[in-house]
Structure formats: structure tokens, C-alpha cells
Design a protein around this motif. Structure first.
Motif, mmCIF file in Angstrom:
data_model
loop_
_atom_site.group_PDB
_atom_site.id
_atom_site.type_symbol
_atom_site.label_atom_id
_atom_site.label_comp_id
_atom_site.label_asym_id
_atom_site.label_seq_id
_atom_site.Cartn_x
_atom_site.Cartn_y
_atom_site.Cartn_z
ATOM 1 N N PRO A 306 10.978 -40.351 -20.603
ATOM 2 C CA PRO A 306 11.661 -40.986 -21.742
ATOM 3 C C PRO A 306 11.201 -42.413 -21.993
ATOM 4 O O PRO A 306 11.107 -42.857 -23.148
ATOM 5 C CB PRO A 306 13.145 -40.939 -21.322
ATOM 6 C CG PRO A 306 13.231 -39.812 -20.355
ATOM 7 C CD PRO A 306 11.931 -39.831 -19.608
ATOM 8 N N ALA A 310 9.108 -43.956 -25.400
ATOM 9 C CA ALA A 310 9.657 -45.063 -26.175
ATOM 10 C C ALA A 310 8.687 -46.224 -26.330
ATOM 11 O O ALA A 310 8.898 -47.091 -27.190
ATOM 12 C CB ALA A 310 10.952 -45.555 -25.518
ATOM 13 N N TYR A 339 6.552 -44.444 -36.113
ATOM 14 C CA TYR A 339 7.306 -45.123 -35.050
ATOM 15 C C TYR A 339 6.635 -46.445 -34.678
ATOM 16 O O TYR A 339 7.309 -47.466 -34.496
ATOM 17 C CB TYR A 339 7.384 -44.197 -33.837
ATOM 18 C CG TYR A 339 8.109 -44.784 -32.640
ATOM 19 C CD1 TYR A 339 9.491 -44.955 -32.652
ATOM 20 C CD2 TYR A 339 7.402 -45.152 -31.500
ATOM 21 C CE1 TYR A 339 10.151 -45.489 -31.562
ATOM 22 C CE2 TYR A 339 8.059 -45.682 -30.404
ATOM 23 C CZ TYR A 339 9.428 -45.851 -30.435
ATOM 24 O OH TYR A 339 10.080 -46.393 -29.347
ATOM 25 N N TRP A 343 7.986 -50.478 -35.079
ATOM 26 C CA TRP A 343 7.926 -51.548 -34.078
ATOM 27 C C TRP A 343 7.277 -52.797 -34.665
ATOM 28 O O TRP A 343 7.767 -53.913 -34.462
ATOM 29 C CB TRP A 343 7.118 -51.075 -32.865
ATOM 30 C CG TRP A 343 7.943 -50.463 -31.782
ATOM 31 C CD1 TRP A 343 8.225 -49.138 -31.596
ATOM 32 C CD2 TRP A 343 8.608 -51.146 -30.714
ATOM 33 N NE1 TRP A 343 9.005 -48.949 -30.495
ATOM 34 C CE2 TRP A 343 9.256 -50.178 -29.919
ATOM 35 C CE3 TRP A 343 8.708 -52.481 -30.346
ATOM 36 C CZ2 TRP A 343 10.003 -50.492 -28.787
ATOM 37 C CZ3 TRP A 343 9.443 -52.808 -29.209
ATOM 38 C CH2 TRP A 343 10.078 -51.834 -28.451
#
Length: 358
Positions: A306, A310, A339, A343
């Protein structure tokens, strides 16, 4: 637009004159890729050093047959030597296995002793499995029995991904990340400490133009760096790229701008150039080693997956590797690219909110 281009050209000349920037931006990634590729690329050339100790003196038929079978294994480098020398070499890590063929057996079964190094369990188990297969085949031949089950192995013409083919996209993505987290953070923080940013306010050049020039400069530098790395990897390390070069260039631009946004955010929240460098390093190193730059994500423990997913570098590495090394279409990676852009956008917003001229 002209002031932006002038600022970008000025900053680019400063980069070319900075030997440390050339080292960290170009030479370091190339040397790192060469070192990792040479060390881990040897896994493709699997080989086992096997010592055979024949206590039968070469007169016992089963012992002779086993020796011939062992020599026929392509990945075995077989040498026949005395038992003391073979075991000493095994303890020194110079042998993978020591196979001891005893004297002629008065009773069955004829037992072959195999010594291995317990500290290298994976290597030893692979070699032991091959020896067991050799012994099983020898038993069938000595018994005159035909195998009940056979394996029909057929090769396909799929392209084999070499170590440098795999590494090149990851190193390119890592270089883009480092430019944002280690390059722009240091430059902006140093400019603030030396009051260069404050002097910009006294010039006719709008601050937005000044920063647009910095973004253009770092983007141009990043494209120059990845181009040099790409050429060296292609012609010196024989890395192969099967995907679209235009798509790789587009990914380089997107990755550069997004990590510059994160870098501007780091410099905005840091009180000094040293603090900015420390914070950039804190973000840089986990991404460098966890985002699949040097090895597949599948090798990373499940508990960390995970975290890996991320990290903003992960989608850039996967997109550049998928496009460059495997020839997959850019559209397959649009969610990950979105994604990454999120950021970068968040980075620019944080930088605008907490920016200080001095």
C-alpha cells in the motif's frame, strides 16, 4: 515569453558549469545503473561450481554414469578433486555442492552423498534439485525402465527483457524525481537565503515569469539528462527500447513538472537550504528504493505494497517501463499519470500558499 526563455537559457548555462550538478544529474545515475546491471544481471548466467569426489576409483559403473550425467548439465561446472580439498573449497564459498561417490556398494541402494552450504540455502536447493534429477534418470537407465511421464517443452519467440532493459526506465524516472526533490529545493532555498529572490522583486521581471523560467530551466535540464542517460544505456549497456520515444519524452516532461511542483512545496515549507535538502532526501530515498526503480514491485514485502502504491514515483516508473521496455500503449497508464499530476498540482498549490521571498 521572451523573459522566460532568457531565464531558462541563463539557468541552463549555470547547470552546465556546475560540476556537482553534472555528477548527480548524469554521471551518478549512469554509474548506478551500470553497477546494479552488472551485479544483478549475472543472475541470467546461472552457474554452479560442483566438486565430484569419486572414491570408487572410476571402476564402478553407477559412479561413472553419474559423473557423466553431472558433466552434461549445462549450468554445472564440474571438477573432480580429493575429498579434503573439495570440502575445504565448499567451506570457503568456492563450491556450490560436493558430490561424493562411494566405493562399489555390496548392497543396495548405492548412496550418493551431497554436501552443501546451509548459509546459501536458495542456491544449494536449486543445485540439489538438479542432482536429484540426475540420480533419478540414472536409476531409470540402470533399471532399463522407460519413463511413464514425459515433458514436452516448447520455446516461444517472446522478447526477453534484459537487466538493462528493465533498469533504464526506472533510472530515467528516478533522475526526474531527484531533480525536483534535491535540485530545485536547494536552488530556491539558496536563492532565498542569499536574498536573490528579494532582488527579483526590484526588477521589471514579474515573479511569475521568474518562476516559469525556473520550471522551464529544470525541465530542459531534465530532458537533457534523461537523453544522455538513454543514449549511454542504449549504446554502452545495450539496453533495448521497444516502445514509443515520443511517449517516453512526454512522460519525462510530465514527470519533471510534477516533481518540480513537489520540490517547490518542499522549499516553501523549509526554513533554510539545509532543511530543504534534508526534507527532500527524506522523501527521495524511500521512493528510490520502494517504487520499483531497481527491482520489480513484486519483490517488496506485501505489508509495504500500500505504501508503494501511494508513492508518486511508482506510477511514473510503471508507465515509463511499460511503454519503453514492453511497448505497451500510453493509454494503459492514464490513471497512474493522473495520480502523478494530482501530486504535482498539490505541490504547486502548497508552494503558492507558503511561499516566502526572504
Amino acid at each position: 515569453m521572451r523573459p522566460v526563455l532568457v531565464m531558462a537559457a541563463y539557468s541552463f548555462r549555470m547547470f552546465l558549469r556546475d560540476r556537482s550538478a553534472l555528477w548527480w544529474g548524469i554521471l551518478f545515475p549512469i554509474l548506478l545503473m551500470g553497477l546494479i546491471g552488472d551485479v544483478f544481471g549475472k543472475a541470467d548466467r546461472l552457474s554452479f561450481d560442483v566438486s565430484v569426489v569419486d572414491r570408487s576409483g572410476g571402476t564402478y559403473v553407477p559412479a561413472t554414469a553419474i559423473k557423466e550425467e553431472l558433466r552434461a548439465v549445462p549450468v554445472f561446472q564440474v571438477r573432480e578433486e580429493p575429498g579434503d580439498e573439495a570440502l575445504a573449497a565448499l567451506k570457503d564459498g568456492k563450491r556450490s555442492l560436493v558430490v561424493v561417490l562411494p566405493e562399489a556398494a555390496a548392497t543396495r541402494p548405492y548412496t550418493v552423498q551431497v554436501f552443501y552450504d546451509e548459509s546459501r540455502a536458495q542456491v544449494s536447493q536449486a543445485a540439489l534439485a538438479i542432482v536429484q534429477r540426475v540420480v533419478d534418470q540414472g536409476n531409470l537407465r540402470l533399471a532399463g525402465a522407460a519413463p511413464a511421464v514425459a515433458v514436452d517443452a516448447r520455446g516461444t519467440s517472446t522478447r526477453r527483457l534484459g537487466m538493462f532493459d528493465f533498469l533504464l526506465p526506472g533510472i530515467m524516472a528516478m533522475t526526474l524525481m531527484q531533480s525536483g526533490l534535491m535540485g530545485v529545493t536547494w536552488v530556491v532555498s539558496t536563492y532565498r537565503e542569499k536574498l536573490i529572490l528579494k532582488r527579483v522583486l526590484t526588477t521589471p521581471v514579474p515573479p511569475a515569469v521568474f518562476y516559469a523560467g525556473l520550471v522551464a530551466r529544470f525541465t530542459a535540464v531534465n530532458l537533457f539528462q534523461v537523453a544522455v542517460i538513454f543514449l549511454v544505456a542504449t549504446f554502452a549497456f545495450h539496453a533495448r527500447t521497444v516502445g514509443s520515444l515520443a511517449a517516453l519524452a512526454l512522460l519525462s516532461i510530465v514527470g519533471s513538472v510534477c516533481f518540480l511542483g513537489i520540490g517547490f512545496a518542499v522549499s516553501a515549507v523549509s526554513r533554510s537550504a539545509e532543511a530543504a535538502n534534508n526534507l527532500g532526501s527524506l522523501l527521495n530515498f524511500p521512493m528510490m528504493f520502494l517504487s520499483g526503480t531497481f527491482w520489480p514491485r513484486e519483490m517488496i514485502p506485501e505489508a509495504l505494497q500500500p505504501v508503494v502504491a501511494a508513492l508518486p514515483l511508482t506510477p511514473l516508473v510503471e508507465a515509463m517501463r511499460g511503454v519503453g521496455a514492453r511497448g505497451e500503449p500510453l493509454t494503459d497508464f492514464l490513471p497512474g499519470i493522473a495520480y502523478l499530476i494530482a501530486w504535482g498540482t498539490a505541490g504547486f498549490l502548497v508552494a503558492a500558499r507558503y511561499f516566502r521571498w526572504e
